[in-house]
Design an enzyme around this catalytic site. Structure first.
Site, PDB file in Angstrom:
ATOM      1  N   ASN A 140      24.048 -58.666 -24.745  1.00 30.62           N
ATOM      2  CA  ASN A 140      24.424 -58.203 -26.084  1.00 30.62           C
ATOM      3  C   ASN A 140      23.190 -57.842 -26.887  1.00 30.62           C
ATOM      4  O   ASN A 140      22.113 -58.421 -26.703  1.00 30.62           O
ATOM      5  CB  ASN A 140      25.272 -59.263 -26.806  1.00 30.62           C
TER       6      ASN A 140
ATOM      7  N   PHE B 108      23.319 -59.513 -35.389  1.00 29.14           N
ATOM      8  CA  PHE B 108      23.852 -60.281 -36.520  1.00 29.14           C
ATOM      9  C   PHE B 108      24.887 -59.483 -37.325  1.00 29.14           C
ATOM     10  O   PHE B 108      24.878 -59.492 -38.561  1.00 29.14           O
ATOM     11  CB  PHE B 108      22.736 -60.742 -37.459  1.00 29.14           C
TER      12      PHE B 108
ATOM     13  N   THR C  17      17.131 -58.995 -33.574  1.00 28.58           N
ATOM     14  CA  THR C  17      16.635 -58.685 -34.913  1.00 28.58           C
ATOM     15  C   THR C  17      15.118 -58.637 -34.834  1.00 28.58           C
ATOM     16  O   THR C  17      14.486 -59.670 -34.579  1.00 28.58           O
ATOM     17  CB  THR C  17      17.081 -59.743 -35.944  1.00 28.58           C
TER      18      THR C  17
ATOM     19  N   ASN D 181      19.012 -69.967 -26.860  1.00 27.24           N
ATOM     20  CA  ASN D 181      19.704 -68.707 -27.099  1.00 27.24           C
ATOM     21  C   ASN D 181      19.626 -67.827 -25.842  1.00 27.24           C
ATOM     22  O   ASN D 181      19.239 -68.287 -24.774  1.00 27.24           O
ATOM     23  CB  ASN D 181      19.058 -67.997 -28.303  1.00 27.24           C
TER      24      ASN D 181
END
Length: 342
Positions: free
Chosen positions: A107, A111, A173, A234
């Site tokens: 992915n 956010f 990000t 993560n």
């Protein structure tokens, strides 16, 4: 039991569209079930009671639309988000890819969420919670003050969160992972802790792509900064050879191929923290055996998400029940007794 029959239909759709349809369908389901409950699975972590240690990771319920429904599928706790102070669209589509041959997901969502105000309204109506509901907060992509965004998120969401997670580990990000450096993290935690309107456990979610010296420094700062638990880890931006045609897509990899790296980082953080800080293991967990291995390697809790894509919503209850059987088989009276025993 029906999911194996439905999976081909679900997987025929674009991954993000299928996910949004899933959330929309779940919103129509009354939250009738409860977390899987068994005395051997219950524990206290960061001052909170967890009916079982199997949690839903952030990313599934980005906007806090179905936390009660997911607790009803057997999860012991649910983490919503990542939520940013202002709504944002995220990165351009397509940005979510199933790697079925690898039982993985890539992915680069960025956010995407409707903002903290909308989620606050939903969570404020969730009065009776069958298990803890955590709120994962992040910074807006175009923010000129990212530490200020995290402080604002802590201030805004603490009243409706059982715990807060500071997510500085998303690879999608630009520049976000720089906040994992010791100096930046000190400033960040000072801002977040100072912004809390009332005491709340603060968890910190870290990346698996860290070097040994970074792990040691981050662990020291987290302990000194009052972090209640570390979520390890993560998605990764480095992965082994994959079979899927989507293997070259940019983003973060999750699912089965992440398992070995996630296990190693769990062990690394267990060593770096000396066992004084609770650890939540995430990444590549799709079975009771894997969850049990993480607990024996030092995890107090585990989280999953990508495995649901392939196994369906009944997975949480199956893992929890299997975990209870494994604990009893090995003579443990509680899950806490098994932590770090490997």
């Amino acid at each position: 039991m029906l999911y194996p029959l439905l999976r081909p239909l679900v997987h025929a759709l674009d991954a993000e569209r299928a996910h949004r349809l899933t959330i929309a369908a779940l919103r129509q389901v009354p939250p009738l079930g409860r977390p899987e409950s068994d005395p051997v699975l219950a524990s206290e972590v960061a001052g909170l009671h967890f009916p079982n240690p199997v949690g839903l990771a952030a990313g599934f319920d980005k906007d806090a639309e179905v936390p009660a429904q997911m607790l009803g599928f057997g999860f012991g706790f649910v983490e919503v988000g990542t939520l940013t102070p202002l709504p944002q669209a995220g990165n351009p589509r397509p940005r979510l890819f199933r790697l079925a041959e690898d039982r993985a997901v890539i992915n680069r969502m960025g956010f995407n969420n409707g903002g903290q105000a909308e989620a606050f309204s939903r969570l404020s109506t969730l009065r009776r919670r069958a298990g803890p509901v955590g709120v994962n907060v992040g910074a807006n992509k175009d923010s000129a003050d990212r530490i200020g965004d995290y402080a604002a998120g802590a201030r805004a969401m603490a009243p409706v969160a059982d715990y807060l997670t500071v997510n500085i580990s998303s690879p999608n990000t630009p520049g976000l992972r720089a906040l994992q450096s010791a100096a930046a993290l000190q400033d960040l935690l000072h801002g977040v802790m100072g912004a809390l309107p009332s005491p709340r456990p603060v968890f910190l979610k870290v990346a698996p792509d860290l070097e040994a010296d970074e792990i040691d420094a981050l662990a020291r700062v987290a302990i000194d900064g009052g972090v209640a638990a570390l979520i390890v880890a993560n998605t990764t931006v480095s992965w082994p050879p994959l079979k899927s045609s989507h293997a070259a897509e940019a983003g973060g990899l999750s699912g089965a191929p992440l398992a070995a790296l996630a296990r190693q980082r769990l062990r690394d953080f267990r060593s770096a923290t000396g066992g004084v800080l609770p650890l939540v293991s995430a990444g590549g967990i799709g079975s009771a055996d894997e969850a049990y291995a993480r607990i024996r390697d030092g995890a107090s809790l585990v989280q999953l998400y990508s495995a649901l894509v392939y196994e369906g919503p009944g997975l949480a209850r199956r893992i929890a029940r299997g975990l209870a059987d494994l604990l009893r088989r090995d003579g443990f009276g509680t899950v806490a007794e098994a932590i770090g025993q490997a």
